[in-house]
Enzyme design. Structure first.
Site, PDB file in Angstrom:
ATOM      1  N   HIS A 269     -29.987 -25.443 -63.665  1.00  0.00           N
ATOM      2  CA  HIS A 269     -29.942 -25.868 -65.076  1.00  0.00           C
ATOM      3  C   HIS A 269     -29.067 -24.785 -65.934  1.00  0.00           C
ATOM      4  O   HIS A 269     -29.707 -23.837 -66.428  1.00  0.00           O
ATOM      5  CB  HIS A 269     -31.613 -25.934 -65.826  1.00  0.00           C
ATOM      6  CG  HIS A 269     -31.608 -26.282 -67.422  1.00  0.00           C
ATOM      7  ND1 HIS A 269     -31.031 -27.178 -67.803  1.00  0.00           N
ATOM      8  CD2 HIS A 269     -32.009 -25.426 -68.128  1.00  0.00           C
ATOM      9  CE1 HIS A 269     -31.056 -27.288 -69.102  1.00  0.00           C
ATOM     10  NE2 HIS A 269     -31.730 -26.080 -69.501  1.00  0.00           N
TER      11      HIS A 269
ATOM     12  N   GLY B 120     -41.295 -26.482 -78.359  1.00  0.00           N
ATOM     13  CA  GLY B 120     -42.841 -26.484 -78.292  1.00  0.00           C
ATOM     14  C   GLY B 120     -43.306 -27.504 -79.420  1.00  0.00           C
ATOM     15  O   GLY B 120     -44.190 -28.342 -79.013  1.00  0.00           O
TER      16      GLY B 120
ATOM     17  N   ASP C 252     -49.400 -20.232 -79.775  1.00  0.00           N
ATOM     18  CA  ASP C 252     -48.149 -19.318 -79.895  1.00  0.00           C
ATOM     19  C   ASP C 252     -48.828 -17.651 -80.442  1.00  0.00           C
ATOM     20  O   ASP C 252     -49.862 -17.615 -80.629  1.00  0.00           O
ATOM     21  CB  ASP C 252     -47.336 -19.694 -81.341  1.00  0.00           C
ATOM     22  CG  ASP C 252     -46.055 -19.083 -81.295  1.00  0.00           C
ATOM     23  OD1 ASP C 252     -45.100 -19.998 -80.938  1.00  0.00           O
ATOM     24  OD2 ASP C 252     -45.711 -18.019 -81.420  1.00  0.00           O
TER      25      ASP C 252
ATOM     26  N   ARG D 103     -28.114 -35.891 -71.775  1.00  0.00           N
ATOM     27  CA  ARG D 103     -26.721 -35.501 -72.256  1.00  0.00           C
ATOM     28  C   ARG D 103     -25.850 -36.125 -71.398  1.00  0.00           C
ATOM     29  O   ARG D 103     -24.880 -36.670 -71.941  1.00  0.00           O
ATOM     30  CB  ARG D 103     -26.803 -33.748 -72.055  1.00  0.00           C
ATOM     31  CG  ARG D 103     -27.458 -33.358 -73.264  1.00  0.00           C
ATOM     32  CD  ARG D 103     -27.647 -31.953 -73.046  1.00  0.00           C
ATOM     33  NE  ARG D 103     -28.346 -31.533 -74.177  1.00  0.00           N
ATOM     34  CZ  ARG D 103     -28.823 -30.082 -74.328  1.00  0.00           C
ATOM     35  NH1 ARG D 103     -28.685 -29.134 -72.993  1.00  0.00           N
ATOM     36  NH2 ARG D 103     -29.515 -29.676 -75.141  1.00  0.00           N
TER      37      ARG D 103
ATOM     38  N   ASP E  66     -30.404 -32.434 -69.188  1.00  0.00           N
ATOM     39  CA  ASP E  66     -29.002 -32.651 -68.589  1.00  0.00           C
ATOM     40  C   ASP E  66     -28.578 -33.926 -68.389  1.00  0.00           C
ATOM     41  O   ASP E  66     -27.742 -34.340 -68.681  1.00  0.00           O
ATOM     42  CB  ASP E  66     -28.805 -31.671 -67.460  1.00  0.00           C
ATOM     43  CG  ASP E  66     -29.123 -30.287 -67.923  1.00  0.00           C
ATOM     44  OD1 ASP E  66     -29.023 -29.669 -69.183  1.00  0.00           O
ATOM     45  OD2 ASP E  66     -29.515 -29.683 -67.072  1.00  0.00           O
TER      46      ASP E  66
ATOM     47  N   SER F  80     -39.095 -22.528 -70.433  1.00  0.00           N
ATOM     48  CA  SER F  80     -38.455 -21.491 -70.802  1.00  0.00           C
ATOM     49  C   SER F  80     -37.481 -21.098 -69.792  1.00  0.00           C
ATOM     50  O   SER F  80     -37.226 -21.350 -68.762  1.00  0.00           O
ATOM     51  CB  SER F  80     -39.340 -20.227 -70.756  1.00  0.00           C
ATOM     52  OG  SER F  80     -40.640 -20.471 -71.640  1.00  0.00           O
ATOM     53  N   ASN F  81     -36.236 -20.590 -70.591  1.00  0.00           N
ATOM     54  CA  ASN F  81     -34.991 -20.129 -69.921  1.00  0.00           C
ATOM     55  C   ASN F  81     -34.718 -18.908 -69.421  1.00  0.00           C
ATOM     56  O   ASN F  81     -35.602 -17.936 -69.919  1.00  0.00           O
ATOM     57  CB  ASN F  81     -33.768 -20.580 -70.497  1.00  0.00           C
ATOM     58  CG  ASN F  81     -33.669 -21.771 -70.505  1.00  0.00           C
ATOM     59  OD1 ASN F  81     -33.299 -22.607 -69.403  1.00  0.00           O
ATOM     60  ND2 ASN F  81     -32.866 -22.703 -71.828  1.00  0.00           N
TER      61      ASN F  81
ATOM     62  N   ARG G 253     -27.978 -18.903 -70.716  1.00  0.00           N
ATOM     63  CA  ARG G 253     -29.569 -19.184 -70.428  1.00  0.00           C
ATOM     64  C   ARG G 253     -29.824 -17.739 -69.677  1.00  0.00           C
ATOM     65  O   ARG G 253     -31.074 -17.340 -69.920  1.00  0.00           O
ATOM     66  CB  ARG G 253     -29.835 -20.249 -69.679  1.00  0.00           C
ATOM     67  CG  ARG G 253     -29.435 -21.603 -70.319  1.00  0.00           C
ATOM     68  CD  ARG G 253     -29.720 -22.681 -69.739  1.00  0.00           C
ATOM     69  NE  ARG G 253     -29.518 -23.986 -70.317  1.00  0.00           N
ATOM     70  CZ  ARG G 253     -28.513 -24.669 -70.552  1.00  0.00           C
ATOM     71  NH1 ARG G 253     -27.275 -24.261 -69.866  1.00  0.00           N
ATOM     72  NH2 ARG G 253     -28.254 -25.932 -71.084  1.00  0.00           N
TER      73      ARG G 253
HETATM   74  P1  NAI Z   1     -38.325 -20.656 -80.542  1.00  0.00           P
HETATM   75  O1  NAI Z   1     -37.952 -19.203 -80.699  1.00  0.00           O
HETATM   76  O2  NAI Z   1     -38.005 -21.472 -81.485  1.00  0.00           O
HETATM   77  O3  NAI Z   1     -39.726 -20.847 -80.057  1.00  0.00           O
HETATM   78  C1  NAI Z   1     -40.480 -19.810 -78.975  1.00  0.00           C
HETATM   79  C2  NAI Z   1     -41.805 -19.850 -79.480  1.00  0.00           C
HETATM   80  O4  NAI Z   1     -42.411 -18.934 -78.384  1.00  0.00           O
HETATM   81  C3  NAI Z   1     -41.970 -18.664 -80.869  1.00  0.00           C
HETATM   82  O5  NAI Z   1     -42.634 -19.314 -81.529  1.00  0.00           O
HETATM   83  C4  NAI Z   1     -42.460 -17.497 -80.302  1.00  0.00           C
HETATM   84  O6  NAI Z   1     -43.432 -16.677 -81.049  1.00  0.00           O
HETATM   85  C5  NAI Z   1     -43.283 -17.998 -79.046  1.00  0.00           C
HETATM   86  N1  NAI Z   1     -43.708 -17.107 -78.069  1.00  0.00           N
HETATM   87  C6  NAI Z   1     -43.195 -15.914 -77.639  1.00  0.00           C
HETATM   88  N2  NAI Z   1     -43.703 -15.099 -76.934  1.00  0.00           N
HETATM   89  C7  NAI Z   1     -45.080 -15.683 -76.464  1.00  0.00           C
HETATM   90  C8  NAI Z   1     -46.030 -15.512 -75.809  1.00  0.00           C
HETATM   91  N3  NAI Z   1     -46.062 -14.467 -75.101  1.00  0.00           N
HETATM   92  N4  NAI Z   1     -47.042 -16.453 -75.872  1.00  0.00           N
HETATM   93  C9  NAI Z   1     -47.157 -17.477 -76.840  1.00  0.00           C
HETATM   94  N5  NAI Z   1     -46.139 -17.711 -77.533  1.00  0.00           N
HETATM   95  C10 NAI Z   1     -44.912 -16.805 -77.487  1.00  0.00           C
HETATM   96  O7  NAI Z   1     -37.490 -20.986 -79.130  1.00  0.00           O
HETATM   97  P2  NAI Z   1     -37.255 -22.686 -78.645  1.00  0.00           P
HETATM   98  O8  NAI Z   1     -35.952 -23.028 -79.104  1.00  0.00           O
HETATM   99  O9  NAI Z   1     -38.527 -23.249 -78.832  1.00  0.00           O
HETATM  100  O10 NAI Z   1     -36.921 -22.466 -76.976  1.00  0.00           O
HETATM  101  C11 NAI Z   1     -37.943 -21.990 -76.260  1.00  0.00           C
HETATM  102  C12 NAI Z   1     -37.511 -21.669 -74.766  1.00  0.00           C
HETATM  103  O11 NAI Z   1     -37.073 -22.946 -74.181  1.00  0.00           O
HETATM  104  C13 NAI Z   1     -36.432 -20.702 -74.708  1.00  0.00           C
HETATM  105  O12 NAI Z   1     -36.313 -19.823 -73.629  1.00  0.00           O
HETATM  106  C14 NAI Z   1     -35.154 -21.721 -74.569  1.00  0.00           C
HETATM  107  O13 NAI Z   1     -34.098 -21.288 -74.108  1.00  0.00           O
HETATM  108  C15 NAI Z   1     -35.684 -22.689 -73.748  1.00  0.00           C
HETATM  109  N6  NAI Z   1     -35.214 -24.043 -73.704  1.00  0.00           N
HETATM  110  C16 NAI Z   1     -35.297 -24.615 -72.519  1.00  0.00           C
HETATM  111  C17 NAI Z   1     -34.570 -25.845 -72.238  1.00  0.00           C
HETATM  112  C18 NAI Z   1     -34.634 -26.569 -70.880  1.00  0.00           C
HETATM  113  O14 NAI Z   1     -34.063 -27.724 -70.600  1.00  0.00           O
HETATM  114  N7  NAI Z   1     -35.408 -26.118 -70.125  1.00  0.00           N
HETATM  115  C19 NAI Z   1     -34.167 -26.588 -73.700  1.00  0.00           C
HETATM  116  C20 NAI Z   1     -34.041 -25.871 -74.938  1.00  0.00           C
HETATM  117  C21 NAI Z   1     -34.967 -24.603 -74.755  1.00  0.00           C
END
Ligand code: NAI
Length: 308
Positions: free
Chosen positions: A175, A12, A32, A151, A148, A119-120, A88
């Site tokens: 994905h 984010g 957040d 990559r 993807d 989100s995944n 995922r």
């Molecule tokens: P992260 O853990 O660094 O960040 C997630 C954030 O969401 C945290 O700061 C957390 O406090 C916040 N959060 C949790 N519940 C919340 C809520 N109810 N309201 C607001 N904020 C909330 O995780 P990261 O690395 O940023 O990944 C985020 C998501 O994206 C994961 O599910 C990950 O698997 C997914 N992802 C998807 C990709 C894609 O290609 N679609 C690629 C990379 C990550």
């Protein structure tokens, strides 16, 4: 133009940083649930404005959705990321609750927003957001294929000792490590088929490396990646905001296209100011069609866990 990014974690914050650097909106809100994190990261980002030369000021918000009011585009990245060895799909339980709650709150203040789900497990989270919100299908877009495909192009470039800028290629389908479909047959190097430059074995290795591209990084870093995910999300946001009509594989709701119904999966779409404006139909071979069907089965069984 107003853009909100929900989740100020790795993906984010990187997405918001990319958006403000490109000055894609007058207002960018980073939200957040963790107290102070979005405010702190927004201030940190704004302190790069004088160094990098841009004018957009990001605003942090600890769970105050009023600040997101009137957003044109909303990116949802809130939720748990993968740890090494996780798929995922294992994230579904916790992330479904988060994505559902966030979507409801967002639409309360921005009923006309175009929503990008990151989100995944992303295809299922996109489907969930669509079903729960009831918004027009064109306004719900899952980000996965853009990453993807990036990559895929990178692995092709590395294998050919070429520039990724000279490579075109696409990954469609779900994905997931086993559900995505790198379309090797259609990939080109400056207009020429990549099969002119790489052997079948080399191309198979590129496809296999692409499919586990995320897992490879998670193993190396200890958590999931953010630079390329943030840049891939920017691609979607920019094409929408600037009405660029880029063709990007995104997870969208299918109603008969590619032989699938009532499912969100990665297919090439035209992205513009109205959201995804058109699905591009590719002529797939029988084996590509079979791979797409198998991918759909896996995504559908994941959706089944939501009891929608
Ligand atoms: P992260 O853990 O660094 O960040 C997630 C954030 O969401 C945290 O700061 C957390 O406090 C916040 N959060 C949790 N519940 C919340 C809520 N109810 N309201 C607001 N904020 C909330 O995780 P990261 O690395 O940023 O990944 C985020 C998501 O994206 C994961 O599910 C990950 O698997 C997914 N992802 C998807 C990709 C894609 O290609 N679609 C690629 C990379 C990550």
């Amino acid at each position: 133009m107003k853009i909100t990014v929900v989740g100020a974690g790795a993906v984010g914050a990187t997405t918001a940083d990319n958006i403000i650097r490109r000055e894609l909106a007058e207002e960018v809100v980073l939200l957040d649930i963790k107290e102070g994190v979005s405010e702190g990261k927004s201030l940190d980002m704004y302190q790069t404005a004088a160094l990098l030369g841009f004018n957009t000021k990001p605003v942090g918000s600890t769970n105050d959705y009023e600040k997101t009011k009137g957003s044109d585009v909303v990116v949802i990245t809130s939720g748990l990321p993968r740890k090494p060895g996780m798929t995922r799909e294992e994230l579904i339980g916790i992330n479904a609750g988060i994505v559902k709650g966030v979507t409801e709150n967002i639409l309360k203040y921005s009923p006309d927003a175009i929503i990008i789900v990151v989100s995944n497990p992303m295809d299922t989270m996109t489907y969930l957001a669509l079903k729960e919100s009831g918004i027009a299908k064109e306004k719900l877009i899952g980000m996965g294929g853009a990453l993807d495909s990036a990559r895929f192009k990178t692995y092709l470039a590395l294998a050919m000792n070429a520039s990724p800028l000279d490579i075109h290629g696409m990954v469609i389908g779900g994905h997931g490590d086993t559900t995505m479909i790198p379309l090797t047959r259609l990939a080109t190097y400056n207009g020429l088929p990549v099969s002119n430059f790489l052997s079948t074995d080399e191309l198979e290795k590129v496809a296999a490396d692409t499919m586990v591209g995320g897992a490879t990084l998670t193993k190396l870093i200890g958590t999931s990646a953010w630079y390329a995910p943030g840049a891939a999300t920017l691609l979607l946001v920019e094409s929408i905001v600037r009405d660029q009509k880029r063709i990007v594989p995104c997870s969208v709701y299918l109603e008969g296209e590619y032989g699938q119904n009532d499912i969100c999966m990665g297919v090439p779409v035209v992205l513009g100011r109205k959201g995804w404006e058109k699905i591009i139909k590719l002529e797939l071979t029988d084996s590509e069609k079979a791979a797409f069907e198998k991918s759909a089965e896996a995504v559908r069984s994941m959706n089944g866990a939501l009891n929608l």
